[in-house]
Design a protein around this motif. Structure first.
Motif: not given
Length: 355
Positions: A127-154
Motif C-alpha cells: 500500500x506504500x505508494x502515491x499517484x505520482x509514483x506510477x507504480x499502482x499498476x504493479x500491485x493490480x498486476x499481482x492481484x490479477x495474476x492470482x485470478x483476483x479482481x481489483x475494485x475502486x473502494x468508496x
C-alpha cells in the motif's frame, strides 16, 4: 517484486506483532475452501468489503461476522482487512456449505483505498505508494495474476485518504455504494456522487468496448451493518472464481438489504438478455422489464446514455412489474435504479448493453 509464501507470512507476522496480534504459521494455517460443493448456477448474495476487529475501527470477531452473515442470508463474504492478510487463516473453520469466504484485502493508501478480492491464502498487497509514483499498476498486476479482481473502494469517501486519487485504469469494478459504517443508514451523499460519476462515464466506456461494473458493500466495522448494502451476483457456481467472474462481467445488482428482490431483462423479438449482457436488437423494438419486491411505494427509474428517461411508482405493498420500450437507435444501454420514498437507494443494476 514477487513474494513467496514464507515471505508473505513473515511480513504479515511482523505487521501483526506491531499491532499486538497473534499470527498463524503456514504449518498451522487452515484456509477456507474456494468452492462450495453442490451450489450450481444462480444469483448469490454477498458482501465484498468486510472487516473484523483486526482492522482499525472494527469491533467484531471473525466468528461474529460469520454468524451475522448467515443471519442476514448472505451466500458469500470477502475478507478485506486494512493492509494485512493475517486473518485469512482464521476463516478456515468458519466457512461452510452455506457460506463461501473469499480472501482479500483493503489496500489503504494515503490517497485512496481499493479492494483486492480473490487473493491467494496469506497474500499481501503493498500500500506504500502515491499517484505520482506510477507504480499502482504493479500491485493490480499481482492481484490479477492470482485470478483476483481489483475494485475502486468508496471513491468519494469524505475523510482523509478516503477520496480516490488514482486513475480507474486497470481496475475491474467500482464500489459505488458503500455502507455508512458509523451509522445505521445504508445511503449517504458520497454514494450519490459515486453513482453519478459512474453513470456519466458508462456511455464512453461502452463505446470503447470496456466498462467497469458497479458493486456495493457494507464496509462493515460495527454490529448490524453486514449486508447493508449487498451485491447480488449471477455465478455459475458458489465458488471464488465463479463469483469474481460474475463481478468482472457486470452480472450483478445491488440491494440495500435481503428484503429487496429484483430481476431486470431486455427483449427484442425472441431474444432476451439479463444484467451485464448485450442484446443485439437487430432493429426491433426493445422492451426492458424490471420486477421488484420489498420497496413499498418506491420509485423505479430507467437510465440510458441520455440520462434518466422514465420513472414509475411501485404499489404500496412494494411489489410490481414495470415495462419500458426503447430501441437500439435511442439507447446504447439501459440500467435501473429503485429508490425508497425518501429518495435513498433501495436497489440498482448494472446496464444491459443494446446493439
Amino acid at each position: 517484486m514477487a513474494l513467496n509464501a514464507s515471505a508473505i507470512f513473515w511480513l504479515n507476522a511482523q505487521h501483526g506483532r506491531d499491532k499486538g496480534m497473534t499470527t498463524t504459521t503456514p504449518a498451522e494455517a487452515k484456509f477456507p475452501p474456494r468452492l462450495v460443493d453442490g451450489r450450481g448456477r444462480g444469483w448469490y448474495r454477498g458482501d465484498c468489503h468486510v472487516h473484523s476487529r483486526r482492522s482499525h475501527g472494527g469491533e467484531l470477531t471473525p466468528e461474529q461476522l460469520a454468524s451475522a452473515a448467515r443471519e442476514v442470508g448472505l451466500d458469500f463474504i470477502a475478507i478485506t482487512e486494512h493492509n494485512t492478510a493475517d486473518t485469512h487463516a482464521a476463516w478456515g473453520s468458519l466457512a461452510g456449505d452455506d457460506l463461501l469466504v473469499v480472501l482479500g484485502q483493503e489496500v489503504v493508501t494515503d490517497t485512496g483505498h481499493w479492494l483486492a478480492l480473490g487473493l491467494e491464502p496469506g497474500q499481501f498487497i503493498d500500500w506504500r505508494y502515491h499517484p505520482r509514483d506510477g507504480v499502482i499498476g504493479e500491485a493490480l498486476d499481482q492481484v490479477h495474476r492470482a485470478g483476483g479482481v481489483c475494485v475502486v473502494a468508496h471513491p468519494h469517501a469524505p475523510y482523509p485518504s478516503g477520496a480516490f486519487k488514482y486513475s480507474f485504469q486497470g481496475f475491474d469494478a467500482v464500489e459505488v455504494w458503500n455502507g455508512l459504517w458509523s451509522s445505521d443508514l445504508p445511503w449517504n451523499a458520497d454514494n450519490e456522487a459515486a453513482v453519478a460519476e459512474w453513470g456519466r462515464g458508462l456511455a464512453a466506456e461502452i463505446h470503447h468496448g470496456r466498462w467497469r461494473p458497479a458493486i456495493g458493500n457494507s464496509d462493515v466495522h460495527l454490529r448490524g451493518q453486514i449486508g447493508t448494502p449487498q451485491t447480488v451476483v449471477l455465478a455459475e457456481e458458489l465458488g471464488t472464481a465463479a463469483v469474481l467472474a460474475g463481478i468482472r462481467a457486470g452480472h450483478t445488482w445491488i440491494a440495500d438489504s435481503g428484503a429487496v428482490r429484483l430481476s431486470f431483462t431486455a427483449r427484442a423479438d425472441e431474444r432476451s438478455v439479463g444484467i451485464g449482457e448485450q442484446l443485439n436488437a437487430g432493429g426491433a423494438p426493445v422492451v426492458a422489464r424490471v420486477k421488484v419486491t420489498g420497496v413499498p411505494s418506491g420509485t423505479v427509474s430507467f437510465h440510458t446514455d441520455r440520462g434518466a428517461v422514465h420513472h414509475d411508482v411501485l404499489p404500496h405493498e412494494g411489489a410490481g412489474t414495470i415495462d419500458w420500450r426503447t430501441s437500439a437507435k435511442e439507447s446504447m444501454f439501459i440500467r435501473v435504479e429503485v429508490r425508497h420514498p425518501t429518495a435513498h437507494m433501495a436497489a440498482m443494476t448494472n446496464p444491459i448493453i443494446i446493439s
